[in-house]
Design a protein around this motif. Structure first.
Motif, PDB file in Angstrom:
ATOM      1  N   SER A  16      44.694  44.922  41.804  1.00 40.20           N
ATOM      2  CA  SER A  16      45.554  43.921  41.169  1.00 40.20           C
ATOM      3  C   SER A  16      44.837  43.297  39.984  1.00 40.20           C
ATOM      4  N   GLU A  17      45.610  42.942  38.955  1.00 43.15           N
ATOM      5  CA  GLU A  17      45.036  42.319  37.772  1.00 43.15           C
ATOM      6  C   GLU A  17      45.400  40.844  37.649  1.00 43.15           C
ATOM      7  N   THR A  18      46.209  40.335  38.583  1.00 45.00           N
ATOM      8  CA  THR A  18      46.545  38.907  38.597  1.00 45.00           C
ATOM      9  C   THR A  18      46.407  38.400  40.017  1.00 45.00           C
ATOM     10  N   ILE A  19      46.184  37.104  40.158  1.00 48.11           N
ATOM     11  CA  ILE A  19      46.023  36.536  41.490  1.00 48.11           C
ATOM     12  C   ILE A  19      47.335  36.610  42.272  1.00 48.11           C
ATOM     13  N   GLY A  20      48.472  36.524  41.560  1.00 44.79           N
ATOM     14  CA  GLY A  20      49.758  36.643  42.229  1.00 44.79           C
ATOM     15  C   GLY A  20      49.957  38.019  42.842  1.00 44.79           C
TER      16      GLY A  20
ATOM     17  N   ARG B 272      36.252  47.582  45.776  1.00 49.53           N
ATOM     18  CA  ARG B 272      37.543  48.175  45.483  1.00 49.53           C
ATOM     19  C   ARG B 272      38.606  47.087  45.282  1.00 49.53           C
ATOM     20  N   ALA B 273      39.748  47.202  45.917  1.00 45.27           N
ATOM     21  CA  ALA B 273      40.848  46.270  45.664  1.00 45.27           C
ATOM     22  C   ALA B 273      40.580  44.874  46.197  1.00 45.27           C
ATOM     23  N   ALA B 274      39.481  44.691  46.916  1.00 49.86           N
ATOM     24  CA  ALA B 274      39.193  43.385  47.520  1.00 49.86           C
ATOM     25  C   ALA B 274      38.461  42.429  46.592  1.00 49.86           C
ATOM     26  N   VAL B 275      37.993  42.895  45.420  1.00 53.73           N
ATOM     27  CA  VAL B 275      37.105  42.058  44.604  1.00 53.73           C
ATOM     28  C   VAL B 275      37.751  40.745  44.190  1.00 53.73           C
ATOM     29  N   ASN B 276      39.064  40.729  44.024  1.00 52.32           N
ATOM     30  CA  ASN B 276      39.708  39.504  43.552  1.00 52.32           C
ATOM     31  C   ASN B 276      39.852  38.451  44.642  1.00 52.32           C
ATOM     32  N   PHE B 277      39.419  38.773  45.850  1.00 49.53           N
ATOM     33  CA  PHE B 277      39.415  37.753  46.891  1.00 49.53           C
ATOM     34  C   PHE B 277      38.421  36.641  46.546  1.00 49.53           C
ATOM     35  N   ALA B 278      37.424  36.949  45.722  1.00 42.45           N
ATOM     36  CA  ALA B 278      36.491  35.917  45.263  1.00 42.45           C
ATOM     37  C   ALA B 278      37.237  34.832  44.500  1.00 42.45           C
ATOM     38  N   ALA B 279      38.232  35.247  43.711  1.00 46.31           N
ATOM     39  CA  ALA B 279      39.046  34.272  42.992  1.00 46.31           C
ATOM     40  C   ALA B 279      39.890  33.460  43.965  1.00 46.31           C
TER      41      ALA B 279
ATOM     42  N   CYS C  53      41.069  37.059  37.460  1.00 44.82           N
ATOM     43  CA  CYS C  53      40.983  38.358  38.133  1.00 44.82           C
ATOM     44  C   CYS C  53      40.527  39.445  37.170  1.00 44.82           C
ATOM     45  N   ALA C  54      39.993  40.515  37.737  1.00 42.48           N
ATOM     46  CA  ALA C  54      39.606  41.676  36.936  1.00 42.48           C
ATOM     47  C   ALA C  54      40.797  42.150  36.116  1.00 42.48           C
ATOM     48  N   ASN C  55      40.560  42.497  34.851  1.00 41.47           N
ATOM     49  CA  ASN C  55      41.656  42.807  33.931  1.00 41.47           C
ATOM     50  C   ASN C  55      41.764  44.289  33.589  1.00 41.47           C
ATOM     51  N   ASN C  56      41.013  45.139  34.292  1.00 47.33           N
ATOM     52  CA  ASN C  56      40.998  46.571  33.962  1.00 47.33           C
ATOM     53  C   ASN C  56      40.963  47.356  35.277  1.00 47.33           C
ATOM     54  N   CYS C  57      42.143  47.592  35.843  1.00 48.05           N
ATOM     55  CA  CYS C  57      42.244  48.123  37.217  1.00 48.05           C
ATOM     56  C   CYS C  57      43.136  49.360  37.285  1.00 48.05           C
ATOM     57  N   TRP C  58      42.763  50.287  38.156  1.00 46.33           N
ATOM     58  CA  TRP C  58      43.583  51.474  38.405  1.00 46.33           C
ATOM     59  C   TRP C  58      43.088  52.184  39.657  1.00 46.33           C
ATOM     60  N   GLY C  59      43.855  53.172  40.091  1.00 45.72           N
ATOM     61  CA  GLY C  59      43.390  54.046  41.169  1.00 45.72           C
ATOM     62  C   GLY C  59      43.896  53.660  42.545  1.00 45.72           C
ATOM     63  N   ALA C  60      43.307  54.282  43.571  1.00 45.98           N
ATOM     64  CA  ALA C  60      43.577  54.085  45.004  1.00 45.98           C
ATOM     65  C   ALA C  60      44.093  55.343  45.666  1.00 45.98           C
ATOM     66  N   ASN C  61      43.988  56.500  45.004  1.00 43.26           N
ATOM     67  CA  ASN C  61      44.406  57.757  45.605  1.00 43.26           C
ATOM     68  C   ASN C  61      43.270  58.326  46.436  1.00 43.26           C
ATOM     69  N   ASP C  62      43.486  58.452  47.739  1.00 42.67           N
ATOM     70  CA  ASP C  62      42.443  58.921  48.643  1.00 42.67           C
ATOM     71  C   ASP C  62      42.334  60.444  48.683  1.00 42.67           C
ATOM     72  N   ASP C  63      43.293  61.138  48.091  1.00 40.51           N
ATOM     73  CA  ASP C  63      43.340  62.595  48.220  1.00 40.51           C
ATOM     74  C   ASP C  63      42.586  63.327  47.127  1.00 40.51           C
TER      75      ASP C  63
ATOM     76  N   GLN D 286      37.589  46.325  37.366  1.00 40.99           N
ATOM     77  CA  GLN D 286      36.501  45.843  36.533  1.00 40.99           C
ATOM     78  C   GLN D 286      37.046  44.926  35.431  1.00 40.99           C
ATOM     79  N   TRP D 287      36.137  44.425  34.617  1.00 42.35           N
ATOM     80  CA  TRP D 287      36.503  43.501  33.548  1.00 42.35           C
ATOM     81  C   TRP D 287      36.270  44.194  32.199  1.00 42.35           C
ATOM     82  N   GLY D 288      37.357  44.485  31.473  1.00 44.38           N
ATOM     83  CA  GLY D 288      37.242  45.067  30.145  1.00 44.38           C
ATOM     84  C   GLY D 288      36.928  44.004  29.111  1.00 44.38           C
ATOM     85  N   MET D 289      36.202  44.390  28.066  1.00 46.24           N
ATOM     86  CA  MET D 289      35.772  43.452  27.040  1.00 46.24           C
ATOM     87  C   MET D 289      36.835  43.304  25.962  1.00 46.24           C
ATOM     88  N   TRP D 290      37.954  42.682  26.367  1.00 44.52           N
ATOM     89  CA  TRP D 290      39.022  42.376  25.422  1.00 44.52           C
ATOM     90  C   TRP D 290      39.702  41.085  25.856  1.00 44.52           C
TER      91      TRP D 290
END
Length: 330
Positions: free
Chosen positions: A145-149, A180-187, A197-207, A255-259
């Protein structure tokens, strides 16, 4: 080596010939199966791979020609763990974790004494004694997720149901590792300013995903080399390498992109790093070649870094399970 149920690695003291393993209280130690590796020409009794009752210590005898040694194996169950692993919401047992989470959990249980898997249902029900817990690791293979909501929505059936318990744990000095997807729990815990929240997120395919080719192992750059996290770290090509040739990586990244608020102003990512530090209150521990912040630390509830803090691994390199076979060097 001495491993119970293909998961729980015992510690072996060769000085006093004792074997000790710590298992969750939910494991039936009356029906435990040890896998034992010993000298090639030796013989052992009782045998490896045999269901064994460990409610009392079990003595193993190893013989090799005229040499004989005895080891006393003691299996202890843990009701008040010192370290806890959390995964996805649906898993009520470790075996129900998705492969990525399960592999990470197996590593923790095999290497960290007094550690155990805990389901979210057990945590929310208040069935887990956190009085001795030093760290909770939440490794969550889920769409980032890229937002706390969005994070709160995705975690409604997991962390949000136990937010009061985990907030109290954090305020009382308990530490977290979030990946992984849990990092924003710190926020969510208020450890990152303004719930950023981290602003550069993707993925989650286990296959599957990218297959790492020879000579192109994935890694990231270390920042703050004196941080305890990197103690004794061996670098290759100036990077912390985490994957091997032939490894199929899901590349689930938060992760956090520099933009935006962290704009690097023409490629000088040190500028972006300074902006990120000021705006989030965190500490950068690792980053990509483009400056993207992939490993960071949030302070403890008392505002200091160190004991009771939060380590976040947002890098897609922090990957535990490959659907294809590979030889691990890292």
């Amino acid at each position: 080596s001495f491993i119970i149920n293909d998961t729980y690695k015992a510690s072996i003291n060769e000085d006093d010939h004792t074997i000790t393993a710590f298992l969750p209280a939910t494991v039936d130690i009356k029906k435990a199966i040890p896998t034992i590796i010993y000298s090639e020409d030796a013989k052992i009794t009782p045998l490896s791979g045999v269901q064994t009752d460990f409610t009392e210590p079990v003595t193993y005898t190893v013989t090799d020609n005229t040499a004989t040694a005895t080891y006393v194996a003691t299996i202890k169950t843990v009701s008040a763990p010192e370290a806890i692993f959390l995964g996805s919401a649906k898993a009520t047992t470790m075996d129900e974790l998705v492969p990525e989470e399960k592999e990470a959990c197996k590593w923790m249980l095999a290497n960290i004494e007094n550690s155990m898997f805990v389901s979210w249902d057990e945590l929310k029900a208040g069935n887990v004694d956190l009085s001795k817990c030093k760290v909770i690791w939440w490794h969550w293979q889920n769409q980032p997720s890229e937002t706390i909501g969005d994070f709160e929505s995705a975690a409604t059936s997991t962390a949000m149901g136990a937010i009061n318990i985990l907030t109290d744990y954090y305020k009382n000095g308990g530490a977290f590792i979030l990946s992984r997807a849990a990092v924003n729990f710190a926020a969510e815990l208020g450890a990152i300013k303004d719930k950023r929240c981290a602003n550069n997120c993707w993925g989650a395919n286990d296959d599957g995903g990218d297959v790492i080719s020879a000579g192109n192992e994935w890694g990231f750059l270390m920042k703050d080399a004196n941080h305890p996290l990197w103690k004794n770290m061996i670098l290759k090509d100036g990077e912390i390498k985490t994957t091997d040739a032939g490894y199929t990586i899901s590349n689930c990244t938060s992760q956090w992109g520099m933009w935006g608020d962290y704009d690097n102003e023409g490629g000088n990512y040190a500028v972006g790093h300074n902006k990120w530090t000021n705006l989030t209150g965190g500490r950068i521990l690792g980053h990509g070649g483009d400056g993207a912040i992939s490993v960071w630390e949030a302070p403890a509830a008392n505002g200091t870094f160190g004991k009771g803090g939060i380590i976040c691994f947002g890098s897609g390199c922090f990957d535990w399970w490959s659907p294809t076979a590979y030889i691990s060097h890292y």
